[in-house]
Design a protein around this motif. Structure first.
Motif, PDB file in Angstrom:
ATOM      1  N   LYS A  12       7.512   2.265  -8.321  1.00 56.06           N
ATOM      2  CA  LYS A  12       7.282   1.839  -9.700  1.00 56.06           C
ATOM      3  C   LYS A  12       7.777   2.883 -10.700  1.00 56.06           C
ATOM      4  O   LYS A  12       8.512   2.562 -11.631  1.00 56.06           O
ATOM      5  CB  LYS A  12       5.778   1.579  -9.937  1.00 56.06           C
ATOM      6  N   SER A  13       7.375   4.145 -10.471  1.00 55.90           N
ATOM      7  CA  SER A  13       7.768   5.206 -11.408  1.00 55.90           C
ATOM      8  C   SER A  13       9.281   5.392 -11.425  1.00 55.90           C
ATOM      9  O   SER A  13       9.875   5.619 -12.482  1.00 55.90           O
ATOM     10  CB  SER A  13       7.100   6.526 -11.032  1.00 55.90           C
ATOM     11  N   THR A  14       9.885   5.292 -10.245  1.00 54.68           N
ATOM     12  CA  THR A  14      11.332   5.448 -10.163  1.00 54.68           C
ATOM     13  C   THR A  14      12.018   4.336 -10.947  1.00 54.68           C
ATOM     14  O   THR A  14      12.984   4.579 -11.679  1.00 54.68           O
ATOM     15  CB  THR A  14      11.797   5.423  -8.686  1.00 54.68           C
ATOM     16  N   GLY A  48       4.681  14.120  -8.662  1.00 52.03           N
ATOM     17  CA  GLY A  48       6.110  13.829  -8.576  1.00 52.03           C
ATOM     18  C   GLY A  48       6.592  13.101  -9.817  1.00 52.03           C
ATOM     19  O   GLY A  48       7.630  13.432 -10.377  1.00 52.03           O
ATOM     20  N   ASP A  49       5.771  12.128 -10.264  1.00 49.48           N
ATOM     21  CA  ASP A  49       6.089  11.365 -11.477  1.00 49.48           C
ATOM     22  C   ASP A  49       6.296  12.307 -12.634  1.00 49.48           C
ATOM     23  O   ASP A  49       7.267  12.219 -13.365  1.00 49.48           O
ATOM     24  CB  ASP A  49       4.915  10.456 -11.884  1.00 49.48           C
ATOM     25  N   ARG A  50       5.321  13.198 -12.800  1.00 48.06           N
ATOM     26  CA  ARG A  50       5.322  14.091 -13.954  1.00 48.06           C
ATOM     27  C   ARG A  50       6.587  14.938 -13.965  1.00 48.06           C
ATOM     28  O   ARG A  50       7.206  15.123 -14.994  1.00 48.06           O
ATOM     29  CB  ARG A  50       4.116  15.033 -13.883  1.00 48.06           C
ATOM     30  N   ILE A  97       4.497  -0.299 -19.049  1.00 45.14           N
ATOM     31  CA  ILE A  97       3.223   0.125 -18.483  1.00 45.14           C
ATOM     32  C   ILE A  97       3.305   0.071 -16.965  1.00 45.14           C
ATOM     33  O   ILE A  97       3.604  -0.977 -16.392  1.00 45.14           O
ATOM     34  CB  ILE A  97       2.060  -0.808 -18.897  1.00 45.14           C
ATOM     35  N   GLU A  98       3.043   1.194 -16.310  1.00 45.69           N
ATOM     36  CA  GLU A  98       3.041   1.219 -14.851  1.00 45.69           C
ATOM     37  C   GLU A  98       1.613   1.270 -14.318  1.00 45.69           C
ATOM     38  O   GLU A  98       0.837   2.127 -14.707  1.00 45.69           O
ATOM     39  CB  GLU A  98       3.801   2.457 -14.333  1.00 45.69           C
ATOM     40  N   THR A  99       1.260   0.317 -13.457  1.00 46.78           N
ATOM     41  CA  THR A  99      -0.043   0.395 -12.787  1.00 46.78           C
ATOM     42  C   THR A  99       0.117   0.060 -11.315  1.00 46.78           C
ATOM     43  O   THR A  99       1.015  -0.682 -10.927  1.00 46.78           O
ATOM     44  CB  THR A  99      -1.064  -0.622 -13.355  1.00 46.78           C
TER      45      THR A  99
HETATM   46 MG   LIG Z   1       4.010   6.047  -9.861  1.00 49.40          MG
END
Ligand SMILES: [Mg+2]
Ligand SMILES: Nc1nc2c(ncn2[C@@H]2O[C@H](COP(=O)(O)OP(=O)(O)OP(=O)(O)O)[C@@H](O)[C@H]2O)c(=O)[nH]1
Length: 266
Positions: A12-14, A48-50, A97-99
């Motif tokens: 998702k973050s990617t 990792g996201d951060r 928005i990522e959840t």
């Molecule tokens: Mg993520």
């Protein structure tokens, strides 16, 4: 406003990162809200996201905010809604928005979005069942990420099979986009699918209808909270306990009591 949800580690973050890059290239400003999962096994990924997100920190065209689900049961959807409204009002062209799509809380957050992208990956095993239960119905677009792995076709067949069982009442058939987010493959196609749904929403005032529906639900929640708070403030802890005792001792029935309280707090 775009909601992206899916199981832990689906990418998702990617994907959010890649979409943000693409929108920035189109000179659109982006707001990102990452809702941190409470789930213990995803803890590492958040860091990792951060780190990845730091690429964007120098870009004032991107606003990133993360929120924790831990300890804010129920209240999170509201907080997220508030942040989202602020971002909308501040004139961000796109809000992402990522959840993690695991619980009711997350489903509630996703409901706030105008467009919902559900991300699946090959080889999820039993997880597919969990996702099916809550999140499948709210997908406007499906992404099969990690399509570099075996089994992407199978996931696609499964989605198609489910779609043939349940027609949406608005007549939209959610497209399925295959991506390899880590390599940027399929991002353009995803953005096109998002645009396609945006155009569809613009027809026949569908966007407005959807927004009215969302607000109807949210107003009820807000009303419930406000009325409960009012009743609580009027009653106080002592009176509440006293009433509970009266009910337990069969001196009063709860229904008439509740009615009395509701009347009194009008
Ligand atoms: Mg993520
Ligand atoms: N092979 C492969 N790996 C990917 C792909 N997309 C993302 N990944 C990797 O999958 C891992 C998880 O990616 P994230 O983007 O952090 O996933 P997430 O869904 O945001 O994870 P949580 O927020 O923890 O639920 C990372 O190591 C990514 O590099 C892909 O398309 N193919």
């Amino acid at each position: 406003m775009l909601g992206l949800t899916g199981p832990p580690g689906a990418g998702k973050s990617t994907l959010v990162d890649q979409l943000a890059k693409l929108y920035r290239k189109q000179d659109r400003t982006v707001g990102i809200i990452a809702v941190d999962p409470t789930s213990p096994y995803t803890g590492g990924a958040i860091l990792g996201d951060r780190i990845r997100m730091q690429d964007h920190f120098a870009d004032p065209g991107i606003y990133i905010r993360s929120m924790a689900t831990r300890g804010s049961l129920g209240g999170l959807a509201r907080t997220t809604a508030d942040v989202t409204s602020v971002l909308d009002a501040s004139g961000r062209d796109v809000v992402l928005i990522e959840t993690v799509g695991v619980g009711q809380d997350e489903v509630d957050i996703v409901r706030l979005a105008d467009i919902t992208v559900v991300i699946l990956v090959p080889g999820m095993g039993d997880d597919v069942q969990t996702i099916k239960a809550g999140i499948m119905e709210i997908a406007d677009i499906f992404v099969i990420n990690k399509s570099d792995r075996d089994g992407a076709e199978r996931v696609e067949r499964e989605i198609r099979a489910l779609q043939s069982l349940a027609m949406r009442n608005d007549g939209w058939t959610p497209p399925i986009v295959k991506t390899v987010a880590s390599e940027g493959t399929g991002i353009k196609e995803l953005a096109e699918a998002i645009e396609g749904y945006e155009s569809y929403l613009q027809e026949e005032n569908r966007a407005l209808k959807k927004s009215v529906e969302n607000w109807q639900e949210r107003l009820i929640e807000m009303l419930r909270d406000a009325m409960l708070e009012k009743a609580r403030a009027q009653l106080g802890d002592g009176r509440m306990k006293q009433m509970a005792a009266e009910i337990a001792e069969h001196k009063r029935d709860p229904y008439s009591l509740v009615e009395e309280i509701a009347k009194a707090s009008q």
